[in-house]
Design a protein around this motif. Structure first.
Motif, mmCIF file in Angstrom:
data_model
loop_
_atom_site.group_PDB
_atom_site.id
_atom_site.type_symbol
_atom_site.label_atom_id
_atom_site.label_comp_id
_atom_site.label_asym_id
_atom_site.label_seq_id
_atom_site.Cartn_x
_atom_site.Cartn_y
_atom_site.Cartn_z
ATOM 1 N N PHE A 1 46.810 32.058 39.553
ATOM 2 C CA PHE A 1 46.241 31.497 40.775
ATOM 3 C C PHE A 1 44.725 31.660 40.824
ATOM 4 N N GLY A 2 44.140 32.172 39.749
ATOM 5 C CA GLY A 2 42.696 32.295 39.679
ATOM 6 C C GLY A 2 42.136 33.644 40.049
ATOM 7 N N LEU A 3 42.981 34.628 40.322
ATOM 8 C CA LEU A 3 42.483 35.954 40.657
ATOM 9 C C LEU A 3 42.088 36.705 39.389
ATOM 10 N N GLY A 4 40.981 37.422 39.473
ATOM 11 C CA GLY A 4 40.557 38.288 38.384
ATOM 12 C C GLY A 4 41.010 39.704 38.670
ATOM 13 N N HIS A 5 40.563 40.635 37.855
ATOM 14 C CA HIS A 5 40.885 42.037 38.106
ATOM 15 C C HIS A 5 40.116 42.521 39.324
ATOM 16 N N CYS A 6 40.715 43.412 40.073
ATOM 17 C CA CYS A 6 40.187 43.892 41.346
ATOM 18 C C CYS A 6 39.681 45.329 41.202
ATOM 19 N N ALA A 7 38.655 45.655 41.966
ATOM 20 C CA ALA A 7 38.102 47.014 41.950
ATOM 21 C C ALA A 7 38.895 47.983 42.820
ATOM 22 N N ASP A 8 39.823 47.471 43.623
ATOM 23 C CA ASP A 8 40.642 48.308 44.505
ATOM 24 C C ASP A 8 41.826 48.858 43.701
ATOM 25 N N PRO A 9 41.875 50.178 43.454
ATOM 26 C CA PRO A 9 42.949 50.731 42.620
ATOM 27 C C PRO A 9 44.340 50.637 43.257
ATOM 28 N N CYS A 10 44.414 50.256 44.533
ATOM 29 C CA CYS A 10 45.714 50.074 45.183
ATOM 30 C C CYS A 10 46.209 48.623 45.086
ATOM 31 N N CYS A 11 45.319 47.709 44.726
ATOM 32 C CA CYS A 11 45.660 46.283 44.638
ATOM 33 C C CYS A 11 46.442 46.014 43.358
ATOM 34 N N VAL A 12 47.389 45.112 43.432
ATOM 35 C CA VAL A 12 48.184 44.752 42.264
ATOM 36 C C VAL A 12 47.316 44.112 41.173
ATOM 37 N N MET A 13 46.126 43.623 41.524
ATOM 38 C CA MET A 13 45.236 43.006 40.538
ATOM 39 C C MET A 13 44.350 44.025 39.820
ATOM 40 N N TRP A 14 44.494 45.308 40.151
ATOM 41 C CA TRP A 14 43.820 46.374 39.400
ATOM 42 C C TRP A 14 44.325 46.309 37.964
ATOM 43 N N PHE A 15 43.438 46.432 36.990
ATOM 44 C CA PHE A 15 43.838 46.391 35.589
ATOM 45 C C PHE A 15 44.551 47.685 35.204
ATOM 46 N N SER A 16 45.766 47.563 34.724
ATOM 47 C CA SER A 16 46.543 48.727 34.283
ATOM 48 C C SER A 16 46.517 48.794 32.770
ATOM 49 N N CYS B 1 45.398 42.991 47.669
ATOM 50 C CA CYS B 1 44.582 43.582 48.720
ATOM 51 C C CYS B 1 44.080 42.459 49.640
ATOM 52 N N PRO B 2 43.534 42.792 50.804
ATOM 53 C CA PRO B 2 43.052 41.742 51.719
ATOM 54 C C PRO B 2 42.036 40.791 51.067
ATOM 55 N N ARG B 3 41.139 41.325 50.239
ATOM 56 C CA ARG B 3 40.146 40.465 49.600
ATOM 57 C C ARG B 3 40.809 39.485 48.629
ATOM 58 N N CYS B 4 41.731 39.975 47.809
ATOM 59 C CA CYS B 4 42.431 39.095 46.865
ATOM 60 C C CYS B 4 43.333 38.104 47.606
ATOM 61 N N GLU B 5 43.977 38.563 48.657
ATOM 62 C CA GLU B 5 44.828 37.678 49.465
ATOM 63 C C GLU B 5 43.997 36.537 50.059
ATOM 64 N N GLU B 6 42.798 36.847 50.535
ATOM 65 C CA GLU B 6 41.920 35.813 51.100
ATOM 66 C C GLU B 6 41.450 34.849 50.013
ATOM 67 N N THR B 7 41.099 35.361 48.854
ATOM 68 C CA THR B 7 40.714 34.506 47.728
ATOM 69 C C THR B 7 41.859 33.570 47.364
ATOM 70 N N LEU B 8 43.049 34.115 47.339
ATOM 71 C CA LEU B 8 44.243 33.333 47.033
ATOM 72 C C LEU B 8 44.483 32.258 48.095
ATOM 73 N N ARG B 9 44.341 32.633 49.353
ATOM 74 C CA ARG B 9 44.538 31.676 50.457
ATOM 75 C C ARG B 9 43.548 30.520 50.353
ATOM 76 N N LEU B 10 42.276 30.835 50.109
ATOM 77 C CA LEU B 10 41.251 29.795 49.997
ATOM 78 C C LEU B 10 41.491 28.896 48.784
ATOM 79 N N ALA B 11 41.935 29.479 47.684
ATOM 80 C CA ALA B 11 42.235 28.687 46.489
ATOM 81 C C ALA B 11 43.386 27.723 46.751
ATOM 82 N N ARG B 12 44.387 28.186 47.469
ATOM 83 C CA ARG B 12 45.536 27.311 47.787
ATOM 84 C C ARG B 12 45.108 26.174 48.715
ATOM 85 N N ILE B 13 44.206 26.445 49.651
ATOM 86 C CA ILE B 13 43.707 25.399 50.544
ATOM 87 C C ILE B 13 42.935 24.361 49.721
#
Length: 178
Positions: free
Chosen positions: A130-145, A159-171
């Motif tokens: 969906f276009g999300l990159g790795h996230c700096a929030d270690p609690c977010c699922v987009m954190w690189f493991s 996380c809220p930031r990734c969720e918002e990025t995802l929402r805007l991309a879908r729009i």
């Protein structure tokens, strides 16, 4: 979760049917509509016999060939990519396909921990599609493991930031933006 496309789970090789059913149920709980496709054989050309692993891009190519809106290939074999010793999964960024391997997710895991790991890796790789990159929030699922410990520590949600990025991309992709 925002308006998400349907996800087709594509078993590649012989992943455990119960693990697939659990993953489908858990992704459904995250807001996805999930359909289980017919099992596909492992692409033998992707096998590196010296390593005893499959190159992840070979399985990603198989997923890309599936006729579906969004494909999550799930396998039970060990994967690698590039010069990495192993990967939990890979995705085509801003694409329609990704792949995860259950192989290492079983290590030192009871059923609940394994199931959580599978969901996190699926959500992570789907996020890349969906276009999300790795996230700096270690609690977010987009954190690189890079380890199972890191996978265990992070959450299964965006996380809220990734969720918002995802929402805007879908729009934007639905043509609703001006």
């Amino acid at each position: 979760m925002t308006d998400m496309p349907h996800i087709t789970l594509l078993p590649v090789g012989n992943p455990d049917r119960r693990a697939l059913d659990d993953l489908a149920q858990d992704l459904g709980g995250m807001g996805f509509v999930v359909e289980l496709a017919r099992r596909r054989a492992l692409p033998q050309r992707a096998l590196d016999a010296k390593r005893g692993q499959f190159h992840a891009d070979g399985l990603l190519g198989l997923a890309l060939s599936a006729r579906a809106e969004r494909v999550l290939a799930v396998t039970d074999v060990d994967l690698y990519a590039g010069d990495l010793n192993f990967v939990f999964g890979v995705a085509r960024p801003n694409g329609k396909a990704c792949v995860i391997s259950l192989f290492r997710l079983y290590l030192d895991a009871d059923e609940e921990r394994f199931r959580g790991r599978a969901l996190k890796e699926a959500m992570h790789e789907l996020g890349h599609t969906f276009g999300l990159g790795h996230c700096a929030d270690p609690c977010c699922v987009m954190w690189f493991s890079n380890t199972l410990g890191e996978t265990d520590r992070k959450g299964a949600s965006y996380c809220p930031r990734c969720e918002e990025t995802l929402r805007l991309a879908r729009i934007r992709s639905s043509g609703l933006s001006k």
